[in-house]
Write a protein that holds these residues in place. Structure first.
Motif, PDB file in Angstrom:
ATOM      1  N   CYS A 106      33.131 -32.053  -9.743  1.00  0.00           N
ATOM      2  CA  CYS A 106      32.500 -30.985  -8.681  1.00  0.00           C
ATOM      3  C   CYS A 106      31.593 -31.922  -7.798  1.00  0.00           C
ATOM      4  O   CYS A 106      31.647 -31.570  -6.738  1.00  0.00           O
ATOM      5  CB  CYS A 106      32.044 -30.093  -9.549  1.00  0.00           C
ATOM      6  N   GLU A 107      30.734 -32.724  -8.374  1.00  0.00           N
ATOM      7  CA  GLU A 107      29.887 -33.617  -7.649  1.00  0.00           C
ATOM      8  C   GLU A 107      30.795 -34.636  -6.678  1.00  0.00           C
ATOM      9  O   GLU A 107      30.427 -34.494  -5.326  1.00  0.00           O
ATOM     10  CB  GLU A 107      28.912 -34.634  -8.452  1.00  0.00           C
ATOM     11  N   LYS A 110      32.117 -32.272  -3.866  1.00  0.00           N
ATOM     12  CA  LYS A 110      31.070 -31.735  -2.827  1.00  0.00           C
ATOM     13  C   LYS A 110      31.095 -32.857  -1.459  1.00  0.00           C
ATOM     14  O   LYS A 110      30.610 -32.536  -0.525  1.00  0.00           O
ATOM     15  CB  LYS A 110      29.999 -31.428  -3.459  1.00  0.00           C
ATOM     16  N   THR A 148      36.164 -18.563  -9.645  1.00  0.00           N
ATOM     17  CA  THR A 148      36.582 -19.354  -9.161  1.00  0.00           C
ATOM     18  C   THR A 148      38.015 -19.392  -8.689  1.00  0.00           C
ATOM     19  O   THR A 148      38.304 -20.163  -7.859  1.00  0.00           O
ATOM     20  CB  THR A 148      36.404 -20.582 -10.445  1.00  0.00           C
ATOM     21  N   ASN A 151      37.987 -18.126  -5.299  1.00  0.00           N
ATOM     22  CA  ASN A 151      37.426 -19.091  -4.186  1.00  0.00           C
ATOM     23  C   ASN A 151      38.555 -20.454  -3.576  1.00  0.00           C
ATOM     24  O   ASN A 151      38.179 -20.646  -2.935  1.00  0.00           O
ATOM     25  CB  ASN A 151      36.299 -19.987  -4.873  1.00  0.00           C
ATOM     26  N   THR A 156      35.921 -24.382  -0.115  1.00  0.00           N
ATOM     27  CA  THR A 156      34.968 -24.955   0.640  1.00  0.00           C
ATOM     28  C   THR A 156      34.489 -25.886  -0.400  1.00  0.00           C
ATOM     29  O   THR A 156      34.890 -25.768  -1.602  1.00  0.00           O
ATOM     30  CB  THR A 156      34.204 -23.863   1.187  1.00  0.00           C
ATOM     31  N   SER A 157      33.576 -26.648  -0.047  1.00  0.00           N
ATOM     32  CA  SER A 157      32.736 -27.394  -0.869  1.00  0.00           C
ATOM     33  C   SER A 157      31.986 -26.888  -2.090  1.00  0.00           C
ATOM     34  O   SER A 157      31.499 -27.500  -2.960  1.00  0.00           O
ATOM     35  CB  SER A 157      31.666 -28.498  -0.233  1.00  0.00           C
ATOM     36  N   THR A 158      31.911 -25.469  -1.755  1.00  0.00           N
ATOM     37  CA  THR A 158      31.005 -24.615  -2.755  1.00  0.00           C
ATOM     38  C   THR A 158      31.874 -23.753  -3.693  1.00  0.00           C
ATOM     39  O   THR A 158      31.274 -23.190  -4.737  1.00  0.00           O
ATOM     40  CB  THR A 158      29.911 -23.666  -1.984  1.00  0.00           C
ATOM     41  N   CYS A 159      33.094 -23.955  -3.668  1.00  0.00           N
ATOM     42  CA  CYS A 159      33.871 -23.011  -4.482  1.00  0.00           C
ATOM     43  C   CYS A 159      33.782 -23.132  -5.903  1.00  0.00           C
ATOM     44  O   CYS A 159      34.224 -22.197  -6.636  1.00  0.00           O
ATOM     45  CB  CYS A 159      35.428 -23.231  -4.134  1.00  0.00           C
ATOM     46  N   ASN A 161      30.776 -24.097  -7.453  1.00  0.00           N
ATOM     47  CA  ASN A 161      29.221 -23.870  -7.745  1.00  0.00           C
ATOM     48  C   ASN A 161      29.006 -23.145  -8.885  1.00  0.00           C
ATOM     49  O   ASN A 161      28.146 -23.654  -9.794  1.00  0.00           O
ATOM     50  CB  ASN A 161      28.456 -23.457  -6.525  1.00  0.00           C
ATOM     51  N   GLU A 162      29.486 -21.973  -9.077  1.00  0.00           N
ATOM     52  CA  GLU A 162      29.113 -21.242 -10.127  1.00  0.00           C
ATOM     53  C   GLU A 162      29.567 -21.765 -11.368  1.00  0.00           C
ATOM     54  O   GLU A 162      28.942 -21.780 -12.724  1.00  0.00           O
ATOM     55  CB  GLU A 162      29.737 -19.834  -9.915  1.00  0.00           C
TER      56      GLU A 162
END
Length: 203
Positions: A106-107, A110, A148, A151, A156-159, A161-162
């Protein structure tokens, strides 16, 4: 090596090799070359040397102070490359390294700038870690999994995040405390402390 005498070991060996198909000999040579390349890769060499036991890693890169800072907070551990490596090795002993691998994926996700790459990466991460019965499924609740999934329709780069936050919390509350109490990390802190004392005594 050559020999004309009957019963010579070298002659027998050559005759034995001659019975192998050329493709087998070529494959053996190719395998030997690849193995040689792999063994010279520093990261693989490091893993083979550690062999399940946590080490300080490259002493040129890692300071004794850095090792001691890992116990200050989970953030401090994640900021350290060698800390992440040590934590990953520990998680493997608990068969839960997929949590950290997902967080790291995930990092990296982003940082992706291309929209096309963003969509393809998002699908790969979802299929590997998030979807139900994924090969390396992370432990998140159904609601987060569903959010998720939705999303992904407009990645997007935040999909993630949760889902990433839930996985991070799980590691911080569950795996991280056990890592700090593990015999391997305790050994590392002892080495780091003794090295620090040794440095101070020589100044």
């Amino acid at each position: 090596m050559s020999c004309w005498m009957p019963g010579c070991p070298a002659l027998s060996m050559c005759r034995g090799l001659a019975t192998f198909p050329i493709t087998c000999l070529e494959r053996a040579k190719d395998l030997k070359t690849r193995l040689g390349i792999l063994l010279h890769k520093p990261e693989l060499g490091h893993r083979m040397r550690t062999s399940g036991k946590l080490q300080l890693g490259s002493r040129r890169r890692d300071s004794s102070q850095e090792v001691l800072e890992w116990r200050e907070s989970f953030d401090q551990l994640l900021k350290s490359k060698s800390g992440v490596t040590a934590f990953h090795t520990f998680l493997k002993t608990e068969f839960s390294e997929e949590n950290l691998d997902f967080w790291l994926a995930c990092e990296d996700f982003k940082k992706t700038r291309s929209k096309n790459k963003l969509a393809s990466k998002a699908n790969r991460i979802y299929e590997e870690f998030v979807q139900s019965e994924a090969p390396r499924e992370v432990n998140i609740d159904h609601e987060t999994r569903e959010i998720t999934r939705k999303n992904l329709s407009g990645a997007t780069s935040t999909c993630f995040n949760e889902a990433q936050a839930k996985t991070r919390t799980l590691m911080e509350k569950d795996s991280y405390p056990r890592f700090l109490k593990s015999a391997s990390y305790q050994d590392m802190t002892k080495q780091a402390t003794s090295r620090g004392i040794s440095k101070r005594s020589h100044t």
